[in-house]
Design a protein around this motif. Sequence first.
Motif, PDB file in Angstrom:
ATOM      1  N   THR B 235       1.132  -1.251   0.064  1.00 57.71           N
ATOM      2  CA  THR B 235       0.205   0.505  -0.209  1.00 57.71           C
ATOM      3  C   THR B 235       0.796   1.073   0.019  1.00 57.71           C
ATOM      4  N   ALA B 236       0.552   2.592   0.063  1.00 57.28           N
ATOM      5  CA  ALA B 236       1.407   3.761  -0.171  1.00 57.28           C
ATOM      6  C   ALA B 236       1.723   4.242   1.432  1.00 57.28           C
ATOM      7  N   ALA B 237       2.906   4.363   1.248  1.00 57.71           N
ATOM      8  CA  ALA B 237       3.802   4.454   2.637  1.00 57.71           C
ATOM      9  C   ALA B 237       3.360   5.726   3.211  1.00 57.71           C
ATOM     10  N   HIS B 238       2.701   6.638   2.173  1.00 60.24           N
ATOM     11  CA  HIS B 238       2.345   7.342   3.691  1.00 60.24           C
ATOM     12  C   HIS B 238       0.761   7.094   4.482  1.00 60.24           C
ATOM     13  N   CYS B 239       0.320   5.850   4.029  1.00 60.58           N
ATOM     14  CA  CYS B 239      -1.174   5.495   4.798  1.00 60.58           C
ATOM     15  C   CYS B 239      -0.130   4.659   6.556  1.00 60.58           C
ATOM     16  N   PRO B 240      -0.317   4.781   7.158  1.00 59.13           N
ATOM     17  CA  PRO B 240      -0.480   4.686   8.305  1.00 59.13           C
ATOM     18  C   PRO B 240       0.578   3.145   8.728  1.00 59.13           C
ATOM     19  N   ASN B 241       1.625   2.691   9.302  1.00 57.66           N
ATOM     20  CA  ASN B 241       2.698   1.434   9.191  1.00 57.66           C
ATOM     21  C   ASN B 241       0.857   0.062   9.860  1.00 57.66           C
ATOM     22  N   SER B 242       0.022   0.755  10.670  1.00 59.03           N
ATOM     23  CA  SER B 242      -0.570  -0.008  11.146  1.00 59.03           C
ATOM     24  C   SER B 242      -1.566  -0.671  10.407  1.00 59.03           C
ATOM     25  N   GLN B 243      -1.770  -1.596   9.287  1.00 57.23           N
ATOM     26  CA  GLN B 243      -3.015  -1.588   8.471  1.00 57.23           C
ATOM     27  C   GLN B 243      -4.001  -3.328   9.146  1.00 57.23           C
ATOM     28  N   GLY B 351      -2.809   4.025  -2.628  1.00 54.63           N
ATOM     29  CA  GLY B 351      -2.226   2.400  -1.843  1.00 54.63           C
ATOM     30  C   GLY B 351      -2.598   1.454  -3.252  1.00 54.63           C
ATOM     31  N   GLY B 352      -3.816   2.148  -4.108  1.00 55.58           N
ATOM     32  CA  GLY B 352      -4.799   0.743  -4.724  1.00 55.58           C
ATOM     33  C   GLY B 352      -3.963   0.707  -6.179  1.00 55.58           C
ATOM     34  N   THR B 363       0.412   1.972  -7.879  1.00 55.65           N
ATOM     35  CA  THR B 363      -0.177   1.784  -7.324  1.00 55.65           C
ATOM     36  C   THR B 363      -0.259   3.322  -6.790  1.00 55.65           C
ATOM     37  N   THR B 364      -1.457   4.037  -6.290  1.00 54.06           N
ATOM     38  CA  THR B 364      -2.698   5.487  -5.395  1.00 54.06           C
ATOM     39  C   THR B 364      -1.286   5.871  -4.898  1.00 54.06           C
ATOM     40  N   SER B 365      -1.241   7.350  -5.206  1.00 50.41           N
ATOM     41  CA  SER B 365      -0.272   8.545  -4.796  1.00 50.41           C
ATOM     42  C   SER B 365      -1.636   9.674  -3.806  1.00 50.41           C
ATOM     43  N   GLY B 366      -1.714   9.470  -4.794  1.00 47.50           N
ATOM     44  CA  GLY B 366      -2.820  11.205  -4.400  1.00 47.50           C
ATOM     45  C   GLY B 366      -3.267  11.422  -5.738  1.00 47.50           C
TER      46      GLY B 366
END
Lengths: 152, 394
Positions: B235-243, B351-352, B363-366
Motif C-alpha cells: 500500500t502507499a507509504a503515507h498510509c499508517p504502518n498499522s493496517q 495504495g490501490g 499504485t495510487t499516491s494522491g
Amino acid sequence: MNPKLKVLAVGIGIIMLIVIGGYLKETQQNNKSINNSLSPFFPVQSKPSEFSMTALLKGELVLDENGCIRVKHGNDNYLLVWPYGFSLRTEGGAIQIVDSTGKPVARVGDIIEAGGGECVKPCRNIAKYSAQLPSERCSGPYWIVGQVIKRD
Amino acid sequence: MRSSWMKFGLPVLLAVLLVGSVFGGMNTQGNNSSGTPDKKDPIYDAQAYASDTGVNINEALLRFQLQNIAGELDAELTAKEAKTFAGLWIEHTPEFRVVVQFTRNGEETIKPYLKRYPELASVVEVRTARTSLADLQRAQASVLSSVRALGMPVDSGINVRENRVELYVAKAGVNQFKDALQRKGLSLPDSVMVVPVEKLAEPAASIYGGLPLSTCTSGFSVKKGWIFTTKGITTAAHCPNSQSYSGNDLPFQSERIGGSYDIQWHTAPGYTVTNKIQWWSDGSTRDITAKKSRNNQVIGEYVCKYGMTTHYTCGTIVDKNFAPNYIEDPSPTFIRVSSTTTDLVEPGDSGGPWFLLNTAYGTTSGHIEPGNDAIYMAVNYIESGLGVSVMTSP
C-alpha cells in the motif's frame, strides 16, 4: 554601626527586593503562559496546495491534556496538520474547525474522516508542511490533512 | 564544598547513573516504554507462556529448548522405531512432560534415546498404546481413499493421545455418511472414529490488491526472496504502518517514501497471497500476469484503477514526469492521470492498483482537488523501493 556597613546593608536590601520582585513577576508571567498553553494548538499548513495524499483517517477528534487536537489510529495518535486557511472557533463552549471559507467542518468530539496521509516517521521535514511545527508542546506523529470529507 | 562533592556526591551520582543504565539497558532489551515486552522480541513469547502456565520466564525459556529437543526425538523415533512407536506429545500442566507411546517394550526402547537426549530424561513418561503411528497413518490413507469414492466431503486427522484416526464429518451429513458406508458395504477399522463437527475446514482466505485496508487500499501482491519467499501486499507509504484486513492485522515490513517512492508492504498471516486484484465493487478479481515500468508507459495511454472509496475508474496519462509537493524531495517520476468525466481518486484509495487488462502499472499516491486528476507511482518503483517482486504468477 559602621556607616560603610549601613550602606552595604541597605544596598543588599535593595538588591534583594529587586531580585524577589523580579522573581514574583516572573512567576506571574509563567502562570499566565501556562494558562495560555491550555488553549488549543492548531497547526496549519504553510501553503495552499491542490495536491494531496489520499489515505483516509477515521476517528474521534480529541483535544488532549496539552491542548493538541488529535485522532487516534491503532497505536498512533496523530496530531492533525490542517489545510492552509483553516482556523479554530469557539462557539457555545464547542471548539469548531473552520475551513478557509469560514464554514465549520468539524468540532472537537466529532467522529471525522480526514483525507491526507501521515508524515512518515521520523518525519524530519514537518517544518516544510507547517511553520508552527515541530512543537515541544504537541509532538507527532503527524497527519497532513488533505480534506475533511465527512463528520457525524 | 567542592572536595566534599567530589568525595561523596560524585560517587553517589555515578552509582545512580550506573544502576539507571543497567535497568535502562534491560528495559530496551525486553520491554517497551510501557513495561510490556516488544512483540518482536522472543521474550514476549516466553512471557505469554509463563502467564499461561504459571511459571517464570526462565522456566519458560528452558521449556522452549526442551520443546525443540522433543521435536528431534519425535523425528528420530518415527524414522527408527516405526514398528512400535505410537507418537509423542508435550504436556505443559500440571507438570511439564513429554509423553512417548510405544506398542510394546517402551521403557527399553527409549533408553538409548534418553542417553542421546539427556535433557529429556527427567520429563519423559513412557506409555503403551495399541496401534503404532505408522499403522494409524496407513489406516488413515486407506479410509480416506474409500471415503473419497463415496463422494462425501470429510476432514481427517490422527489423535495421537487417543491413539486413533479421526474422520470429521459435518453434523448435518453424518447420517448420510453412515448410509453411504453401508450401501457400499464398507466398515471402518477400530482405530478410526467418526467425529461430527459443525463445519468442515475451509481453504484459507486469499489476499491481493484492491482490497479495503484500515485507512487505504491494497496495491499488488509481492514476494521477497527466491528460495524462502515471504509474500505480502503493498500500500502507499503515507498510509499508517498499522493496517488490517477484515479485522486481521497485517504486520508491517518496510516502506520507502521520498524521491520516486511512496510505498510500503505488509505480510498477511493466515491468508494466501495471490497474484490478483479486485477490480470491481462486487468483488470481481482479475489475475495480474505482467507489469509495465514507467519507461514503457506512454502519455495518452488509457489506464484504470481500483480503490476502496471510488472503486473502478479510468483515465488517460497526461504527465509521466510529475513531482507531487507532498513527497519529500520529489523526483519527477510520478504519473498523473486525467479524466474529464470522473473523479478518479478520493481519500481511502491510496495504495490501490493501477492496471490495464492483466498488467500492473502502479499504485495510487494522491489526487488533485478541485478536479478529477490522480497521481500514481509506477510499478517498477515498488520493486526498487522495497526489494520485492510484484507477483505475476501464483
